[in-house]
Enzyme design. Structure first.
Site, PDB file in Angstrom:
ATOM      1  N   GLY A 211      16.029   6.832 -15.659  1.00 29.26           N
ATOM      2  CA  GLY A 211      15.893   6.313 -14.299  1.00 29.26           C
ATOM      3  C   GLY A 211      17.262   6.333 -13.675  1.00 29.26           C
ATOM      4  N   GLU A 212      17.706   5.206 -13.190  1.00 31.07           N
ATOM      5  CA  GLU A 212      19.037   5.107 -12.604  1.00 31.07           C
ATOM      6  C   GLU A 212      19.796   4.010 -13.361  1.00 31.07           C
ATOM      7  OE1 GLU A 212      20.243   7.310 -10.445  1.00 31.07           O
ATOM      8  OE2 GLU A 212      22.109   6.228 -10.814  1.00 31.07           O
ATOM      9  N   SER A 213      20.829   4.417 -14.096  1.00 24.50           N
ATOM     10  CA  SER A 213      21.499   3.459 -14.991  1.00 24.50           C
ATOM     11  C   SER A 213      22.095   2.274 -14.234  1.00 24.50           C
ATOM     12  CB  SER A 213      22.575   4.164 -15.815  1.00 24.50           C
ATOM     13  OG  SER A 213      23.438   4.896 -14.982  1.00 24.50           O
TER      14      SER A 213
ATOM     15  N   CYS B 297      18.234   9.190 -21.595  1.00 26.11           N
ATOM     16  CA  CYS B 297      18.905   9.558 -20.338  1.00 26.11           C
ATOM     17  C   CYS B 297      19.641   8.359 -19.724  1.00 26.11           C
ATOM     18  CB  CYS B 297      17.912  10.196 -19.379  1.00 26.11           C
ATOM     19  SG  CYS B 297      18.746  11.214 -18.156  1.00 26.11           S
TER      20      CYS B 297
ATOM     21  N   ARG C 184      28.347  10.845 -17.162  1.00 24.48           N
ATOM     22  CA  ARG C 184      27.109  10.911 -16.360  1.00 24.48           C
ATOM     23  C   ARG C 184      27.014  12.247 -15.629  1.00 24.48           C
ATOM     24  NH1 ARG C 184      26.895   5.877 -12.563  1.00 24.48           N
ATOM     25  NH2 ARG C 184      24.793   6.640 -12.177  1.00 24.48           N
TER      26      ARG C 184
ATOM     27  N   ILE D 262      17.352  15.899 -16.854  1.00 24.64           N
ATOM     28  CA  ILE D 262      17.283  15.595 -15.418  1.00 24.64           C
ATOM     29  C   ILE D 262      18.542  14.797 -15.050  1.00 24.64           C
ATOM     30  CG2 ILE D 262      15.954  14.458 -13.583  1.00 24.64           C
ATOM     31  CD1 ILE D 262      13.482  14.674 -15.479  1.00 24.64           C
ATOM     32  N   ARG D 263      19.452  15.412 -14.355  1.00 24.96           N
ATOM     33  CA  ARG D 263      20.747  14.769 -14.027  1.00 24.96           C
ATOM     34  C   ARG D 263      21.290  14.024 -15.254  1.00 24.96           C
ATOM     35  NH1 ARG D 263      20.758  10.849 -10.601  1.00 24.96           N
ATOM     36  NH2 ARG D 263      18.575  10.357 -10.896  1.00 24.96           N
TER      37      ARG D 263
ATOM     38  N   HIS E  45      14.543  13.870 -22.036  1.00 26.80           N
ATOM     39  CA  HIS E  45      13.367  13.022 -21.795  1.00 26.80           C
ATOM     40  C   HIS E  45      12.156  13.409 -22.666  1.00 26.80           C
ATOM     41  CE1 HIS E  45      14.684  10.963 -18.048  1.00 26.80           C
ATOM     42  NE2 HIS E  45      15.442  12.035 -17.922  1.00 26.80           N
TER      43      HIS E  45
ATOM     44  N   GLU F 195       9.657  11.705 -23.380  1.00 29.06           N
ATOM     45  CA  GLU F 195       8.417  11.123 -22.829  1.00 29.06           C
ATOM     46  C   GLU F 195       7.776  12.021 -21.780  1.00 29.06           C
ATOM     47  OE1 GLU F 195      11.432  10.337 -22.138  1.00 29.06           O
ATOM     48  OE2 GLU F 195      11.635   9.902 -20.006  1.00 29.06           O
TER      49      GLU F 195
HETATM   50  N1  GLN Z   1      21.885  10.381 -13.513  1.00 31.53           N
HETATM   51  C1  GLN Z   1      21.186   9.181 -13.848  1.00 31.53           C
HETATM   52  C2  GLN Z   1      22.177   8.034 -14.087  1.00 31.53           C
HETATM   53  O1  GLN Z   1      23.341   8.250 -14.081  1.00 31.53           O
HETATM   54  C3  GLN Z   1      20.341   9.390 -15.101  1.00 31.53           C
HETATM   55  C4  GLN Z   1      19.223  10.324 -14.781  1.00 31.53           C
HETATM   56  C5  GLN Z   1      17.977  10.138 -15.595  1.00 31.53           C
HETATM   57  O2  GLN Z   1      17.753   9.129 -16.270  1.00 31.53           O
HETATM   58  N2  GLN Z   1      17.087  11.098 -15.502  1.00 31.53           N
HETATM   59  O3  GLN Z   1      21.765   6.915 -14.257  1.00 31.53           O
END
Ligand code: GLN
Length: 199
Positions: free
Chosen positions: A46-48, A78, A105, A134-135, A170, A172
């Protein structure tokens, strides 16, 4: 066996579905009470920054650190890997420091924000695992007790130190249950060692 999925933000549902498919009871963890009762915990992608702030404001941070230090199996995927690492997340927020790694990151750059690639993983055997990035972060530095379990383009993308597992990618989001089963096995061992202590 009950495995929790930290439910602050991110791809919670996908992990729950995968645990269901593995035949394991899965619960969403948002409160101290549920965190106290799980035998393992997944911190999703998600977004850390969002996950760590909600973790701090919900008061779960110190309980999670305590349980992990006592051996609770924890798996960060992630953003979850960024949350459990030692390195700071940004100028304001710090990771939980559950595993002796520094992470970078968004390490694969904006032009390849997301991609999929097959990576051989010794811990789960053949065939290679379809890894979805993903990112994604990478492990930029690891302490001597961290086992590095997978690499891509020279970057470490999976690691484990005792009861803490991290993946940049990921699992999942695939239909391949092998890494979830690997974590479930860590949880089984944890439960067995506790039963031994209590008999
Ligand atoms: N780029 C996101 C972060 O820095 C992580 C991306 C993800 O969990 N798919 O939190």
């Amino acid at each position: 066996m009950i495995i929790g999925v930290l439910s602050m933000q991110g791809d919670i549902r996908e992990h729950i579905k995968m645990l269901d498919a593995c035949g394991v009871e899965a619960v969403r963890v948002k409160t101290e009470e549920t965190l106290t009762n799980v035998d393992g915990l997944i911190i999703p992608g998600g977004e850390s920054t969002t996950i760590i702030r909600l973790l701090n404001s919900s008061g779960l941070r110190s309980l999670l650190i305590r349980r992990a230090n006592e051996g609770l199996p924890v798996w960060g995927t992630c953003a979850g890997m960024i949350v459990v690492a030692k390195s700071p997340i940004n100028n304001r927020d710090r990771g939980l420091g559950l595993i002796d790694i520094q992470v970078k990151r968004n390490a694969f750059g904006r032009q390849v924000d997301s991609f999929e690639v097959d990576i051989p993983l010794d811990v789960i055997g053949k065939p290679p695992y379809r890894c979805i990035f993903i990112r994604a972060p990478v492990i930029s530095n690891a302490g001597k007790n961290v086992e590095l379990l997978a690499q891509h383009n020279g970057f470490a993308v999976m690691g484990k130190e005792r009861n803490v597992l991290v993946t940049s990618f990921h699992p999942e989001l695939t239909n391949d249950k092998r890494i979830h089963k690997y974590f479930i096995n860590m949880v089984k061992k944890y439960i067995e060692s506790h039963e031994k202590l209590n008999t």
